[in-house]
Design a protein around this motif. Structure first.
Motif, PDB file in Angstrom:
ATOM      1  N   UNK A  31      13.005   6.186  58.094  1.00 48.73           N
ATOM      2  CA  UNK A  31      14.198   7.007  58.229  1.00 48.73           C
ATOM      3  C   UNK A  31      14.830   7.306  56.880  1.00 48.73           C
ATOM      4  N   UNK A  32      14.708   6.401  55.914  1.00 45.47           N
ATOM      5  CA  UNK A  32      15.342   6.576  54.615  1.00 45.47           C
ATOM      6  C   UNK A  32      16.722   5.962  54.631  1.00 45.47           C
ATOM      7  N   UNK A  33      17.742   6.813  54.650  1.00 46.97           N
ATOM      8  CA  UNK A  33      19.111   6.312  54.722  1.00 46.97           C
ATOM      9  C   UNK A  33      19.406   5.855  56.144  1.00 46.97           C
ATOM     10  N   UNK A  34      20.533   5.190  56.319  1.00 44.32           N
ATOM     11  CA  UNK A  34      20.876   4.672  57.644  1.00 44.32           C
ATOM     12  C   UNK A  34      20.957   5.814  58.645  1.00 44.32           C
ATOM     13  N   UNK A  36      21.817   8.061  61.818  1.00 39.14           N
ATOM     14  CA  UNK A  36      22.893   8.245  62.784  1.00 39.14           C
ATOM     15  C   UNK A  36      22.282   8.230  64.183  1.00 39.14           C
ATOM     16  N   UNK A  37      23.129   8.124  65.192  1.00 36.03           N
ATOM     17  CA  UNK A  37      22.647   8.076  66.571  1.00 36.03           C
ATOM     18  C   UNK A  37      21.849   9.321  66.946  1.00 36.03           C
ATOM     19  N   UNK A  38      22.328  10.488  66.498  1.00 38.90           N
ATOM     20  CA  UNK A  38      21.629  11.718  66.864  1.00 38.90           C
ATOM     21  C   UNK A  38      20.262  11.825  66.174  1.00 38.90           C
ATOM     22  N   UNK A  39      20.116  11.235  64.962  1.00 36.41           N
ATOM     23  CA  UNK A  39      18.819  11.226  64.291  1.00 36.41           C
ATOM     24  C   UNK A  39      17.819  10.347  65.047  1.00 36.41           C
ATOM     25  N   UNK A  40      18.303   9.202  65.519  1.00 33.43           N
ATOM     26  CA  UNK A  40      17.433   8.316  66.303  1.00 33.43           C
ATOM     27  C   UNK A  40      17.050   8.994  67.616  1.00 33.43           C
ATOM     28  N   UNK A  41      17.999   9.643  68.258  1.00 32.56           N
ATOM     29  CA  UNK A  41      17.726  10.354  69.504  1.00 32.56           C
ATOM     30  C   UNK A  41      16.724  11.477  69.283  1.00 32.56           C
ATOM     31  N   UNK A  42      16.865  12.209  68.181  1.00 30.61           N
ATOM     32  CA  UNK A  42      15.927  13.281  67.845  1.00 30.61           C
ATOM     33  C   UNK A  42      14.524  12.718  67.629  1.00 30.61           C
ATOM     34  N   UNK A  43      14.450  11.569  66.957  1.00 34.60           N
ATOM     35  CA  UNK A  43      13.147  10.923  66.743  1.00 34.60           C
ATOM     36  C   UNK A  43      12.524  10.529  68.074  1.00 34.60           C
ATOM     37  N   UNK A  44      13.327   9.927  68.963  1.00 35.02           N
ATOM     38  CA  UNK A  44      12.809   9.484  70.255  1.00 35.02           C
ATOM     39  C   UNK A  44      12.349  10.676  71.096  1.00 35.02           C
ATOM     40  N   UNK A  49       6.501  10.401  70.392  1.00 36.69           N
ATOM     41  CA  UNK A  49       5.295  10.524  71.197  1.00 36.69           C
ATOM     42  C   UNK A  49       4.112  10.993  70.354  1.00 36.69           C
ATOM     43  N   UNK A  50       4.353  11.901  69.383  1.00 42.22           N
ATOM     44  CA  UNK A  50       3.281  12.339  68.495  1.00 42.22           C
ATOM     45  C   UNK A  50       2.799  11.184  67.628  1.00 42.22           C
ATOM     46  N   UNK A  51       3.739  10.361  67.172  1.00 44.50           N
ATOM     47  CA  UNK A  51       3.405   9.210  66.339  1.00 44.50           C
ATOM     48  C   UNK A  51       2.570   8.198  67.118  1.00 44.50           C
ATOM     49  N   UNK A  52       2.910   7.980  68.362  1.00 47.13           N
ATOM     50  CA  UNK A  52       2.163   7.044  69.201  1.00 47.13           C
ATOM     51  C   UNK A  52       0.775   7.599  69.514  1.00 47.13           C
ATOM     52  N   UNK A  53       0.685   8.914  69.717  1.00 45.43           N
ATOM     53  CA  UNK A  53      -0.606   9.531  70.045  1.00 45.43           C
ATOM     54  C   UNK A  53      -1.599   9.406  68.895  1.00 45.43           C
TER      55      UNK A  53
END
Length: 137
Positions: A31-34, A36-44, A49-53
């Motif tokens: 992630x780099x810097x800490x 935010x909640x919306x960044x984590x939500x965007x990642x999820x 799923x692409x990363x897991x695939x």
């Protein structure tokens, strides 16, 4: 599937652990810097799923035991312990290590093949040059 976000001393890292049966695969996202909640939500929502695939390597674990209903207070204590626990599990670390080693081997074989092709091409040019040089004799 479990996402753990923690600070590794330099960057904020998210580790995704996915257990299917007795096979555990793990991958990490920087992630780099800490975040935010919306960044984590965007990642999820979009990138996880692409990363897991992409993962092909996994670690064998003991099969999950079917548990009975857990007392809610005990469950809350376990969740609090999990939040305070720092880092990622050793199985996840091993899975990430196996994945990086597999990518390293793949990259090494590809670079070796391209080097061999380049050598063959240079050799063929050298032979053509030599034949062209002695053509008139």
């Amino acid at each position: 599937m479990k996402l753990t976000v923690f600070f590794n001393g330099q960057f904020w890292v998210g580790v995704v652990e996915n257990q299917i049966g007795s096979n555990l695969t793990a991958c990490q996202h920087l992630f780099g810097t800490e975040p935010k909640d919306n960044e984590v939500l965007d990642f999820v929502c979009h990138k996880m799923m692409d990363l897991i695939a992409e993962n092909r390597q996994g670690v064998e674990t003991c099969p999950n035991v079917v548990r009975q209903r857990i007392n809610p207070k005990r469950l809350a204590r376990q969740a609090a312990r999990e939040i305070h626990r720092k880092g990622i599990s050793t199985l996840a670390q091993e899975a990430i290590k196996l994945e990086t080693e597999a990518r390293k081997k793949e990259r090494k074989t590809q670079s070796k093949e391209s080097l061999e092709e380049l050598k063959e091409y240079k050799y063929s040019l050298k032979r053509q040059k030599a034949k062209k040089k002695h053509r008139g004799r």
